[in-house]
Design a protein around this motif. Structure first.
Motif, PDB file in Angstrom:
ATOM      1  N   ARG A  43       0.819  -1.215   0.000  1.00 30.10           N
ATOM      2  CA  ARG A  43       0.000   0.000   0.000  1.00 30.10           C
ATOM      3  C   ARG A  43       0.846   1.254   0.000  1.00 30.10           C
ATOM      4  NH1 ARG A  43      -5.476  -0.653  -0.292  1.00 30.10           N
ATOM      5  NH2 ARG A  43      -5.225   1.557   0.101  1.00 30.10           N
ATOM      6  N   GLY A  44       2.134   1.093   0.275  1.00 31.43           N
ATOM      7  CA  GLY A  44       2.982   2.272   0.338  1.00 31.43           C
ATOM      8  C   GLY A  44       4.357   2.029  -0.266  1.00 31.43           C
ATOM      9  N   VAL A  45       4.952   3.074  -0.822  1.00 30.31           N
ATOM     10  CA  VAL A  45       6.301   2.987  -1.369  1.00 30.31           C
ATOM     11  C   VAL A  45       7.117   4.139  -0.779  1.00 30.31           C
ATOM     12  CG1 VAL A  45       7.717   3.082  -3.447  1.00 30.31           C
ATOM     13  CG2 VAL A  45       5.470   1.995  -3.533  1.00 30.31           C
ATOM     14  N   LEU A  46       8.242   3.805  -0.162  1.00 28.65           N
ATOM     15  CA  LEU A  46       9.141   4.840   0.356  1.00 28.65           C
ATOM     16  C   LEU A  46      10.389   4.873  -0.520  1.00 28.65           C
ATOM     17  CD1 LEU A  46       9.017   4.263   4.214  1.00 28.65           C
ATOM     18  CD2 LEU A  46       8.267   6.300   3.005  1.00 28.65           C
ATOM     19  N   ILE A  47      10.724   6.037  -1.047  1.00 26.62           N
ATOM     20  CA  ILE A  47      11.933   6.171  -1.857  1.00 26.62           C
ATOM     21  C   ILE A  47      12.900   7.096  -1.132  1.00 26.62           C
ATOM     22  CG2 ILE A  47      12.865   6.823  -4.106  1.00 26.62           C
ATOM     23  CD1 ILE A  47      10.190   6.285  -5.323  1.00 26.62           C
ATOM     24  N   ASP A  48      14.018   6.524  -0.692  1.00 22.77           N
ATOM     25  CA  ASP A  48      15.013   7.322   0.030  1.00 22.77           C
ATOM     26  C   ASP A  48      16.031   7.882  -0.945  1.00 22.77           C
ATOM     27  OD1 ASP A  48      16.564   8.051   2.577  1.00 22.77           O
ATOM     28  OD2 ASP A  48      18.018   6.946   1.377  1.00 22.77           O
ATOM     29  N   ILE A  49      16.170   9.203  -0.974  1.00 28.48           N
ATOM     30  CA  ILE A  49      17.120   9.820  -1.901  1.00 28.48           C
ATOM     31  C   ILE A  49      18.218  10.574  -1.138  1.00 28.48           C
ATOM     32  CG2 ILE A  49      15.445  10.015  -3.786  1.00 28.48           C
ATOM     33  CD1 ILE A  49      15.230  13.015  -3.087  1.00 28.48           C
ATOM     34  N   SER A  50      18.470  10.131   0.110  1.00 30.55           N
ATOM     35  CA  SER A  50      19.462  10.857   0.923  1.00 30.55           C
ATOM     36  C   SER A  50      20.862  10.797   0.319  1.00 30.55           C
ATOM     37  CB  SER A  50      19.469  10.327   2.355  1.00 30.55           C
ATOM     38  OG  SER A  50      19.760   8.954   2.379  1.00 30.55           O
ATOM     39  N   ALA A  51      21.104   9.809  -0.551  1.00 31.66           N
ATOM     40  CA  ALA A  51      22.441   9.712  -1.146  1.00 31.66           C
ATOM     41  C   ALA A  51      22.578  10.570  -2.396  1.00 31.66           C
ATOM     42  CB  ALA A  51      22.752   8.254  -1.478  1.00 31.66           C
ATOM     43  N   LEU A  52      21.471  11.097  -2.900  1.00 31.03           N
ATOM     44  CA  LEU A  52      21.537  11.893  -4.128  1.00 31.03           C
ATOM     45  C   LEU A  52      21.968  13.326  -3.823  1.00 31.03           C
ATOM     46  CD1 LEU A  52      18.414  10.855  -6.250  1.00 31.03           C
ATOM     47  CD2 LEU A  52      20.726   9.945  -6.296  1.00 31.03           C
ATOM     48  N   GLU A  53      22.983  13.779  -4.555  1.00 27.99           N
ATOM     49  CA  GLU A  53      23.439  15.153  -4.352  1.00 27.99           C
ATOM     50  C   GLU A  53      22.877  16.092  -5.400  1.00 27.99           C
ATOM     51  OE1 GLU A  53      27.642  14.798  -3.988  1.00 27.99           O
ATOM     52  OE2 GLU A  53      27.460  13.989  -1.958  1.00 27.99           O
ATOM     53  N   ILE A  54      22.268  15.502  -6.428  1.00 35.82           N
ATOM     54  CA  ILE A  54      21.624  16.305  -7.463  1.00 35.82           C
ATOM     55  C   ILE A  54      20.279  15.668  -7.810  1.00 35.82           C
ATOM     56  CG2 ILE A  54      21.736  17.067  -9.865  1.00 35.82           C
ATOM     57  CD1 ILE A  54      24.832  16.914  -9.560  1.00 35.82           C
ATOM     58  N   VAL A  55      19.237  16.467  -7.841  1.00 32.73           N
ATOM     59  CA  VAL A  55      17.957  15.993  -8.382  1.00 32.73           C
ATOM     60  C   VAL A  55      17.588  16.943  -9.512  1.00 32.73           C
ATOM     61  CG1 VAL A  55      15.507  15.692  -7.920  1.00 32.73           C
ATOM     62  CG2 VAL A  55      17.163  14.921  -6.244  1.00 32.73           C
ATOM     63  N   ASP A  56      17.767  16.471 -10.728  1.00 28.15           N
ATOM     64  CA  ASP A  56      17.460  17.325 -11.878  1.00 28.15           C
ATOM     65  C   ASP A  56      16.059  17.005 -12.402  1.00 28.15           C
ATOM     66  OD1 ASP A  56      17.784  14.878 -12.976  1.00 28.15           O
ATOM     67  OD2 ASP A  56      19.661  15.321 -13.993  1.00 28.15           O
ATOM     68  N   SER A  57      15.729  17.619 -13.531  1.00 27.07           N
ATOM     69  CA  SER A  57      14.367  17.447 -14.036  1.00 27.07           C
ATOM     70  C   SER A  57      14.103  15.982 -14.430  1.00 27.07           C
ATOM     71  CB  SER A  57      14.119  18.369 -15.223  1.00 27.07           C
ATOM     72  OG  SER A  57      15.049  18.106 -16.250  1.00 27.07           O
ATOM     73  N   PHE A  58      15.151  15.283 -14.886  1.00 24.00           N
ATOM     74  CA  PHE A  58      14.959  13.872 -15.252  1.00 24.00           C
ATOM     75  C   PHE A  58      14.565  13.040 -14.032  1.00 24.00           C
ATOM     76  CE2 PHE A  58      16.873   9.588 -15.444  1.00 24.00           C
ATOM     77  CZ  PHE A  58      16.047   9.046 -16.416  1.00 24.00           C
ATOM     78  N   ILE A  59      15.314  13.199 -12.952  1.00 24.01           N
ATOM     79  CA  ILE A  59      15.008  12.439 -11.731  1.00 24.01           C
ATOM     80  C   ILE A  59      13.649  12.871 -11.177  1.00 24.01           C
ATOM     81  CG2 ILE A  59      15.753  11.960  -9.356  1.00 24.01           C
ATOM     82  CD1 ILE A  59      18.589  12.159 -10.271  1.00 24.01           C
ATOM     83  N   GLY A  60      13.391  14.177 -11.233  1.00 25.69           N
ATOM     84  CA  GLY A  60      12.099  14.678 -10.779  1.00 25.69           C
ATOM     85  C   GLY A  60      10.951  14.025 -11.528  1.00 25.69           C
ATOM     86  N   ARG A  61      11.107  13.923 -12.854  1.00 24.47           N
ATOM     87  CA  ARG A  61      10.049  13.309 -13.655  1.00 24.47           C
ATOM     88  C   ARG A  61       9.912  11.828 -13.323  1.00 24.47           C
ATOM     89  NH1 ARG A  61      11.809  14.901 -18.356  1.00 24.47           N
ATOM     90  NH2 ARG A  61      12.626  12.879 -18.950  1.00 24.47           N
ATOM     91  N   MET A  62      11.089  11.184 -13.108  1.00 23.38           N
ATOM     92  CA  MET A  62      11.047   9.757 -12.786  1.00 23.38           C
ATOM     93  C   MET A  62      10.296   9.517 -11.469  1.00 23.38           C
ATOM     94  SD  MET A  62      13.730   7.052 -11.511  1.00 23.38           S
ATOM     95  CE  MET A  62      13.556   7.993 -10.041  1.00 23.38           C
ATOM     96  N   LEU A  63      10.585  10.357 -10.469  1.00 20.89           N
ATOM     97  CA  LEU A  63       9.899  10.212  -9.179  1.00 20.89           C
ATOM     98  C   LEU A  63       8.390  10.418  -9.352  1.00 20.89           C
ATOM     99  CD1 LEU A  63      12.386  12.105  -6.820  1.00 20.89           C
ATOM    100  CD2 LEU A  63      12.035   9.637  -6.988  1.00 20.89           C
ATOM    101  N   ALA A  64       8.038  11.412 -10.172  1.00 24.63           N
ATOM    102  CA  ALA A  64       6.618  11.667 -10.425  1.00 24.63           C
ATOM    103  C   ALA A  64       5.981  10.485 -11.152  1.00 24.63           C
ATOM    104  CB  ALA A  64       6.459  12.948 -11.228  1.00 24.63           C
ATOM    105  N   ASP A  65       6.721   9.905 -12.111  1.00 26.16           N
ATOM    106  CA  ASP A  65       6.200   8.751 -12.863  1.00 26.16           C
ATOM    107  C   ASP A  65       5.963   7.563 -11.935  1.00 26.16           C
ATOM    108  OD1 ASP A  65       6.276  10.188 -15.141  1.00 26.16           O
ATOM    109  OD2 ASP A  65       7.962   9.131 -16.071  1.00 26.16           O
ATOM    110  N   ILE A  66       6.963   7.265 -11.101  1.00 28.85           N
ATOM    111  CA  ILE A  66       6.838   6.146 -10.170  1.00 28.85           C
ATOM    112  C   ILE A  66       5.634   6.367  -9.265  1.00 28.85           C
ATOM    113  CG2 ILE A  66       7.870   5.130  -8.086  1.00 28.85           C
ATOM    114  CD1 ILE A  66      10.547   5.213  -9.419  1.00 28.85           C
ATOM    115  N   SER A  67       5.519   7.594  -8.779  1.00 23.66           N
ATOM    116  CA  SER A  67       4.414   7.944  -7.903  1.00 23.66           C
ATOM    117  C   SER A  67       3.072   7.730  -8.610  1.00 23.66           C
ATOM    118  CB  SER A  67       4.582   9.414  -7.487  1.00 23.66           C
ATOM    119  OG  SER A  67       3.737   9.739  -6.448  1.00 23.66           O
TER     120      SER A  67
END
Lengths: 127, 127
Positions: A43-67
């Motif tokens: 019922r839930g998905v947790l995505i930890d991005i504490s290791a990422l030092e850059i979140v660009d538009s590609f990663i942003g879109r990917m997170l939105a897609d997964i969501s």
């Protein structure tokens, strides 16, 4: 090809992203997650991005897609652990991570998921 | 240098290893974990190695070292998610991961930690 492991805890799937998210890895993660949500009924998905030092538009879109995919499969996604510098850069870039819930850390993310489950009249997600 | 994130859940720290563990990364992880155990008072450490396709003597020793450090700091370590092929190779190589507890997956690892905490008369680790 590197594969990002998906950990199950109760009705919740946990993913920690540590590697550079290239196209292929991101696509594979999206597919893997969809398959795992279906197989486990999570019922839930947790995505930890504490290791990422850059979140660009590609990663942003990917997170939105997964969501988005998770939502269709009746699971809520929370992105946790964003570094302060990443948050600042996101806002400076004008990226708002629309449609993506965030929480400070895993524990708060789980509380968010549990609260959402309770609203829906379901049991605690983390069991 | 790549850094492996450490997630806290209740009194338990969770690490998923996804990258090749070279000397520097392994040393940094060991230090980070020791610092975090001290700072959080964590009672358990879960190390997920489901993404590793090879566990050689170096990684085996590193896992044993982490386990030893955690033990001195009063925390129990469980290695979870080992791939079947990895287990087979380990035995063929004559490596037994001495001093390292293992469990099939994160959930069973948490149960193991909780059972150990109960034996010590402590509260549930995962809260």
């Amino acid at each position: 090809m590197q594969k990002i492991p998906i950990l199950q805890m109760g009705n919740c799937l946990l993913v920690t992203i540590q590697v550079d998210l290239q196209d292929q890895i991101a696509m594979a993660l999206q597919e893997d997650l969809a398959t795992r949500i279906e197989a486990t009924g999570a019922r839930g998905v947790l995505i930890d991005i504490s290791a990422l030092e850059i979140v660009d538009s590609f990663i942003g879109r990917m997170l939105a897609d997964i969501s988005g995919v998770a939502r269709v499969l009746d699971a809520k996604t929370v992105v946790v652990g964003m570094q302060p510098a990443v948050a600042i850069t996101l806002v400076e870039l004008g990226l708002s991570l629309e449609g993506v819930s965030t929480a400070l850390n895993v524990e708060r993310g789980m509380r968010l998921l549990n609260a959402a489950a309770q609203e829906d009249g379901l049991d605690s997600i983390t069991g």
